[in-house]
Design an enzyme around this catalytic site. Structure first.
Site, PDB file in Angstrom:
ATOM      1  N   ASP A 176      -4.834   7.361  11.464  1.00  0.00           N
ATOM      2  CA  ASP A 176      -3.258   7.510  11.427  1.00  0.00           C
ATOM      3  C   ASP A 176      -2.812   7.798  12.869  1.00  0.00           C
ATOM      4  O   ASP A 176      -3.130   9.078  13.627  1.00  0.00           O
ATOM      5  CB  ASP A 176      -2.537   8.045  10.358  1.00  0.00           C
ATOM      6  CG  ASP A 176      -2.961   7.648   8.835  1.00  0.00           C
ATOM      7  OD1 ASP A 176      -3.683   5.783   8.692  1.00  0.00           O
ATOM      8  OD2 ASP A 176      -3.169   7.521   8.053  1.00  0.00           O
ATOM      9  N   GLU A 221       0.883  -0.906   0.381  1.00  0.00           N
ATOM     10  CA  GLU A 221       0.045   0.169  -0.089  1.00  0.00           C
ATOM     11  C   GLU A 221       0.675   1.264   0.095  1.00  0.00           C
ATOM     12  O   GLU A 221       1.427   1.719   0.641  1.00  0.00           O
ATOM     13  CB  GLU A 221      -0.839   0.182   1.038  1.00  0.00           C
ATOM     14  CG  GLU A 221      -1.911  -1.540   1.029  1.00  0.00           C
ATOM     15  CD  GLU A 221      -2.390  -1.452   2.557  1.00  0.00           C
ATOM     16  OE1 GLU A 221      -2.497  -0.113   3.505  1.00  0.00           O
ATOM     17  OE2 GLU A 221      -2.866  -1.924   3.484  1.00  0.00           O
TER      18      GLU A 221
END
Length: 273
Positions: A65, A54
């Site tokens: 995140d 990814e």
């Protein structure tokens, strides 16, 4: 137009399953620590044993995140990384490793601003296998899924422990490639132990779909990878790779060696029975 039934991503995950193991999926943001350095680092993940990679599109407000990936995104953004750099990263990694599916993981706003049809076309032209879109609601995804389908791109949606069973059915019906199970509540990051929510989420997701279910859980070593591989179709690792590069500072060779070594360790873990 490529069919999702025979996409590179589908074939790669099926090949891992045929070997009676989970796939190893590695993540790094584009442009980190530099655009060229990031390309070399992502290649090192593949050389170490990642089946799928990814490429993160750095975002100024990466709400899902944790601090490690936020730090990497900040480094990339301060250096001026743009979508063209992300696409170049995909193109160069794919050219060097044509058998490995390369996905872009991105929040929706950059794609929307770039142009949905344009982004799908440019990602496909770069050799990308698809997109992971963690904040795009299924109800608002028709335009993207149409464009992605026209270019043979998979669309991976994210589910979480808070996702209800009816919602799991809706999300998984719209996606392709695999289902990304974000199997902890809160932001990404390495964890000291594998909790019980992950296995429960995988079980509930499998009840709703035949798509592979790949787990992002903060895995950082072979033992954790082996544990998650015991119940998931894929083990997703990001923060641990980013941390290795941060720890290496300005020593790129040390960084490449560290991520390659970690990938090899995790690849051993997903093969452990």
């Amino acid at each position: 137009m490529a069919s999702n039934l025979t996409s590179k991503l589908t074939d790669t995950l099926a090949a891992a399953k045929a070997e009676d193991r989970a796939a190893l999926i590695g993540y790094l943001p584009a442009g980190f620590p530099t655009v060229d350095g990031g390309i070399r680092a992502i290649s090192a993940l593949i050389e170490g044993g990642c089946d799928v990679v990814e490429v993160g599109l750095p975002h100024s407000d990466p709400v899902l995140d944790g601090p490690v990936i936020q730090t990497a995104d900040d480094i990339a953004l301060r250096a001026g990384v743009r979508i063209k750099d992300v696409l170049r990263t995909v193109q160069e990694v794919t050219a060097a490793h044509p058998g490995t599916p390369v996905l872009v993981m991105t929040y929706w706003n950059p794609v929307d601003r770039y142009g949905v049809a344009r982004f799908a076309a440019d990602l496909a032209a770069a050799g990308g296998a698809g997109c992971i879109l963690p904040d795009l609601p299924v109800e608002e995804s028709a335009e993207w899924r149409k464009a992605a389908g026209e270019h043979g791109l998979d669309t991976v949606f994210v589910v979480a422990p808070s996702t209800t069973d009816p919602r799991l059915a809706e999300v998984t019906a719209a996606g392709s490639g695999f289902v990304y199970a974000a199997a902890v509540m809160g932001v990404t990051g390495t964890r000291a132990a594998v909790g019980t929510m992950a296995e429960d989420l995988v079980s509930r997701t499998r009840a709703a779909t035949e798509l592979p279910v790949c787990v992002g859980l903060g895995v950082s070593n072979a033992d954790q990878a082996a544990q998650v591989a015991g119940f998931a179709d894929g083990v997703i690792v990001g923060s641990a790779f980013v941390q290795r590069i941060l720890d290496a500072g300005d020593d790129e060779q040390a960084a490449l060696t560290a991520v390659r070594t970690l990938a090899a360790d995790l690849a051993t873990g997903v093969r452990r029975r």
